[in-house]
Every structure is written in structure tokens, then in C-alpha cells.
Write a protein that holds these residues in place. Structure first.
Motif, short mmCIF file in Angstrom:
data_model
loop_
_atom_site.label_atom_id
_atom_site.label_comp_id
_atom_site.label_asym_id
_atom_site.label_seq_id
_atom_site.Cartn_x
_atom_site.Cartn_y
_atom_site.Cartn_z
N MET A 157 0.86 -1.19 0.00
CA MET A 157 0.00 0.00 0.00
C MET A 157 0.89 1.22 0.00
O MET A 157 1.99 1.19 0.55
N GLN A 158 0.39 2.29 -0.56
CA GLN A 158 1.16 3.51 -0.58
C GLN A 158 0.95 4.30 0.72
O GLN A 158 -0.16 4.31 1.25
N ALA A 159 2.03 4.95 1.16
CA ALA A 159 1.93 5.75 2.39
C ALA A 159 1.52 7.18 2.03
O ALA A 159 2.20 8.14 2.35
N THR A 160 0.39 7.27 1.33
CA THR A 160 -0.01 8.58 0.80
C THR A 160 -1.02 9.31 1.69
O THR A 160 -1.57 10.32 1.28
N GLY A 161 -1.27 8.79 2.88
CA GLY A 161 -2.22 9.48 3.76
C GLY A 161 -2.69 8.52 4.82
O GLY A 161 -2.21 7.39 4.92
N LYS A 182 -15.64 -3.34 -2.14
CA LYS A 182 -15.25 -2.06 -2.73
C LYS A 182 -16.08 -0.98 -2.02
O LYS A 182 -17.30 -1.00 -2.04
N ILE A 183 -15.40 -0.06 -1.36
CA ILE A 183 -16.08 0.96 -0.56
C ILE A 183 -15.97 2.30 -1.28
O ILE A 183 -14.89 2.69 -1.72
N ASN A 184 -17.10 2.99 -1.40
CA ASN A 184 -17.09 4.26 -2.12
C ASN A 184 -17.12 5.46 -1.18
O ASN A 184 -17.36 5.33 0.02
N MET A 231 -13.71 5.39 -2.19
CA MET A 231 -13.19 6.09 -1.02
C MET A 231 -11.66 6.07 -1.13
O MET A 231 -11.08 5.01 -1.36
N SER A 232 -11.02 7.24 -0.99
CA SER A 232 -9.58 7.33 -1.24
C SER A 232 -8.89 8.07 -0.11
O SER A 232 -9.40 9.07 0.37
N LYS A 233 -7.68 7.60 0.27
CA LYS A 233 -7.01 8.28 1.37
C LYS A 233 -6.53 9.68 1.00
O LYS A 233 -6.33 10.51 1.87
N SER A 234 -6.35 9.93 -0.31
CA SER A 234 -5.90 11.27 -0.69
C SER A 234 -7.06 12.21 -1.09
O SER A 234 -6.83 13.28 -1.62
N ASP A 235 -8.29 11.81 -0.82
CA ASP A 235 -9.44 12.68 -1.11
C ASP A 235 -9.32 13.95 -0.27
O ASP A 235 -9.03 13.90 0.92
N1 AQP Z 1 -12.32 2.38 -1.59
C1 AQP Z 1 -11.70 1.22 -1.62
N2 AQP Z 1 -12.41 0.07 -1.52
C2 AQP Z 1 -11.77 -1.12 -1.55
N3 AQP Z 1 -10.43 -1.26 -1.63
C3 AQP Z 1 -9.69 -0.15 -1.71
N4 AQP Z 1 -8.36 0.06 -1.81
C4 AQP Z 1 -8.13 1.39 -1.85
N5 AQP Z 1 -9.28 2.07 -1.78
C5 AQP Z 1 -10.27 1.15 -1.70
C6 AQP Z 1 -7.36 -1.00 -1.82
O1 AQP Z 1 -6.39 -0.63 -0.85
C7 AQP Z 1 -5.09 -1.00 -1.31
C8 AQP Z 1 -4.21 0.22 -1.16
O2 AQP Z 1 -3.79 0.68 -2.34
P1 AQP Z 1 -2.79 1.89 -2.52
O3 AQP Z 1 -2.41 2.49 -1.22
O4 AQP Z 1 -1.67 1.41 -3.36
O5 AQP Z 1 -3.54 3.00 -3.31
P2 AQP Z 1 -4.94 3.15 -3.86
O6 AQP Z 1 -5.57 1.90 -4.38
O7 AQP Z 1 -4.85 4.26 -4.88
O8 AQP Z 1 -5.70 3.59 -2.55
P3 AQP Z 1 -6.23 5.01 -2.20
O9 AQP Z 1 -6.69 4.97 -0.80
O10 AQP Z 1 -7.22 5.49 -3.21
O11 AQP Z 1 -4.91 5.86 -2.26
P4 AQP Z 1 -4.61 7.21 -3.03
O12 AQP Z 1 -5.66 8.17 -2.55
O13 AQP Z 1 -3.24 7.58 -2.61
O14 AQP Z 1 -4.71 6.95 -4.50
C9 AQP Z 1 -5.26 -1.58 -2.70
O15 AQP Z 1 -5.26 -2.99 -2.63
C10 AQP Z 1 -6.61 -1.06 -3.15
O16 AQP Z 1 -7.26 -1.94 -4.06
#
Ligand code: AQP
Length: 334
Positions: free
Chosen positions: A12-16, A187-189, A198-202
Motif C-alpha cells: 500500500m502507498q503511504a499517501t495518507g 469495494k467501498i465508495n 473512497m480514497s485516502k488522498s481525497d
Molecule cells: N475504496 C476502496 N475500496 C476497496 N479497496 C480499496 N483500496 C483502496 N481504496 C479502496 C485498496 O487498498 C489498497 C491500497 O492501495 P494503494 O495504497 O496502493 O492505493 P490506492 O488503491 O490508490 O488507494 P487510495 O486509498 O485510493 O490511495 P490514493 O488516494 O493515494 O490513490 C489496494 O489494494 C486497493 O485496491
């Protein structure tokens, strides 16, 4: 294979701060795979700097993420949790693999197009070659399986193509990884734009539940979650906000969406939101307690980092040396 077990790689990325999506979609399932596979779970911090990071915050996010892996239940004595940046073989193999990757292939990557559009002021070369580094991550550990979300499937396909191309020239150097096809996570929105993940960098903090959110914050965020005016707790694409709440409730309670719909039949959105908040708090509380406990134990975490760095480097260097020899780099005089 390591000690008779298939190898699994993910990161996982340490982006937030991690969100409920990261937990229910990935981390929770990673824990269940630890007995069956020899797992390597990286803190993908070299990938993270393709987007600008504040150094102090980034350092903290790195450590928090590693602690979360352990708090969630990954046993760092049996499996490997480590910082990607502590194993230079990732960068070294990535360079070699970039010489076996075509521009046309990278140009087709949809994640690059999406991220370039989102960060138009910083379309750096790292963002473009991100999939090559990801290929290096996976191939260094000779991974048999990689649990990936749909969004990462294209990158895994490219990893397989690069590995097959390399093997075609030099013999069987890399294991060709398969996508993990077991039970996939939910998959969580976003709570504010339920058609987006749903994204950690939102940028909107109300869009995401962070794993460290306190109960009051969780209740408040669910109260504000976007629903619709249908006044029906139904599981259908036309009601993405309600569907998302049902998915979260189901993932937290282990019920199916159909069972959840039956449970809330005839009830209002307010009741659903209260129940979802309670279910999420119940899942996050033990995780938060464990993070608090581990965070205080600096000596233990530091010893885990050291041990796991060494373990990761051992396997990564084995592959790297083989690759270097195959391409004809002169051996080091030791
Ligand atoms: N909303 C989500 N629902 C289900 N799975 C999710 N993952 C991320 N968001 C959801 C899963 O978490 C892992 C982390 O992946 P990542 O850190 O490499 O980056 P990502 O997928 O781009 O996650 P984020 O939170 O959206 O990060 P940012 O905002 O930095 O782009 C993966 O296995 C992913 O499928």
C-alpha cells in the motif's frame, strides 16, 4: 516457493491516513492469507513520491502504515512487512526492467492517464514508469500470486508481459505471477460522491472514514453521507449512496447485502446510518487500541523494521543478482 509455500506480494502507498476502504478492501483480507502463503507486504513509499508528499507527514504515514499492518493481524515474525525504500534492489531491478518495457505499453496504462489528469501540474516520469517499479516489486520476490483490485489488473498484466519477455530471452528467471482469485474485499465508495471510490488522498475529509477516526467523528460522517430521495433501502446501482452504506454494513457484520436489505426493510435512512456507524465503530475499536499499544513500543517496532528489512533484502538480492548475471553485468569483486 519459500519453504513449500507459494509467495504472495502486495503493498500500500503511504499517501495518507488509511481509510475504511483500504481496510475492508485489502488489509483485512491480507491477514487471512498469512497462513496459506509466504507473504511480503511492502509499504510502497517509493511509489508514493510520484505525488508530492510533505516530508514530516510522509515519514509519519510510513511508520503508521507499517504499524497498521501489524495491528491488523499480520504476524511480522512469520511474514514480511517492510519499507520498499529500505531495499535498494527495487530501484535497481526497476531500471533493468524499464529496458524491457515499451513506451507504447506504458502509454496505455489507464491509471497513468487518470493520475496525470488529477495532478496536471506534476506529470513526472515516475508517474509514467510506476508500473515498471510495481513489476520489480512483484518479480523480486518471485511472487506466485498478487491480490489486486480491478484498478491494478492492467499493471499486473504488464508485469506478466515484462517477465515473459525477459524469460524469453534469458530462460526461466522470473516466476510469472497470477492475480489472486480468492475472496476479494469489498469495494467501498466515497460518502460524499458515492460513484467514486473512497480514497485516502481525497481532499474532502467527510468523504472518507479514516481508520483512526473517533466514534463521534464516525457518527457525524455517516449522518452527512449522501443518499437520495427514494426513501427505500434497496441494493441497486441507481441508489449508489444507499448501496455503499449496505456494502459497508455487510462487510463489517459479515452479512450479505440481501440479509442487510431484509434487516432494514421498512426502516428509514437515519436508522441505517446509525447501524452502519455502530458496526464500523465495533470493527475499528480493537484495531485502534492495538495501534495505540504498538505505537508506544518503539523498540519493538524498530526491531521488526530491522529484521524484516533484512528478510526482504535477502530474497530480493537473490533475484537481482541472478538478473544482473543474466544481462551480463560484470560480477562484483568481493
Ligand atoms: N475504496 C476502496 N475500496 C476497496 N479497496 C480499496 N483500496 C483502496 N481504496 C479502496 C485498496 O487498498 C489498497 C491500497 O492501495 P494503494 O495504497 O496502493 O492505493 P490506492 O488503491 O490508490 O488507494 P487510495 O486509498 O485510493 O490511495 P490514493 O488516494 O493515494 O490513490 C489496494 O489494494 C486497493 O485496491
Amino acid at each position: 516457493m519459500i519453504d513449500g509455500k507459494k509467495v504472495l506480494y502486495s503493498g500500500m502507498q503511504a499517501t495518507g491516513n488509511l481509510t475504511l476502504g483500504n481496510y475492508l478492501g485489502a488489509l483485512k483480507n491480507w491477514v487471512n492469507l498469512c497462513d496459506e502463503y509466504e507473504c511480503f507486504y511492502g509499504v510502497a513509499n517509493m511509489h508514493s513520491i510520484t505525488i508530492r508528499q510533505d516530508p514530516a507527514q510522509f515519514r509519519k504515514h510510513n511508520r503508521d502504515l507499517l504499524i497498521l499492518y501489524i495491528a491488523a493481524g499480520i504476524d511480522p515474525k512469520k511474514n514480511c512487512v517492510y519499507y520498499q525504500s529500505h531495499v535498494p534492489a527495487h530501484a535497481e531491478l526497476s531500471w533493468i526492467l524499464s529496458c524491457f518495457t515499451y513506451m507504447g505499453e506504458l502509454n496505455r496504462m489507464t491509471q497513468f492517464k487518470d493520475k496525470a489528469a488529477k495532478h496536471a501540474d506534476n506529470i513526472n516520469a515516475g508517474l509514467f514508469t510506476y508500473p515498471v517499479l510495481m513489476a520489480a516489486d512483484i518479480l523480486l520476490y518471485q511472487a506466485d500470486v498478487v491480490p489486486v483490485g480491478v484498478d491494478q489488473l492492467q499493471h499486473l498484466e504488464l508485469t506478466r508481459d515484462i517477465a515473459q519477455r525477459f524469460n524469453g530471452v534469458y530462460g526461466d528467471v522470473f516466476t510469472i505471477p497470477e492475480p489472486y482469485v480468492g475472496k476479494v474485499g469489498a469495494k467501498i465508495n466515497s460518502l460524499q460522491s458515492p460513484d467514486k471510490k473512497m480514497s485516502k488522498s481525497d481532499e474532502n475529509p467527510n468523504a472518507s472514514i479514516y481508520l483512526m477516526d473517533d466514534p463521534d467523528t464516525i457518527v457525524r460522517k455517516f449522518k452527512r453521507a449522501v443518499t437520495d430521495s427514494e426513501a427505500c433501502i434497496c441494493y441497486r446501482d441507481e441508489q449508489p449512496g444507499v448501496k455503499n452504506l449496505i456494502n459497508i454494513y455487510s462487510a463489517c457484520t459479515g452479512k450479505t447485502p440481501e440479509e442487510t436489505v431484509a434487516e432494514f426493510s421498512g426502516k428509514g435512512y437515519g436508522e441505517l446510518k446509525t447501524a452502519v456507524s455502530e458496526a464500523v465503530i465495533a470493527v475499528l475499536k480493537p484495531l485502534q487500541d492495538e495501534v495505540a499499544r504498538l505505537s508506544k513500543d518503539k523498540a519493538y517496532i524498530d526491531s521488526i523494521i530491522k529484521e524484516n528489512d533484512e528478510k526482504a533484502a535477502y530474497f530480493a538480492n537473490k533475484t537481482l543478482r541472478k538478473v544482473q548475471k543474466k544481462v551480463g553485468f560484470p560480477e562484483k569483486i568481493r
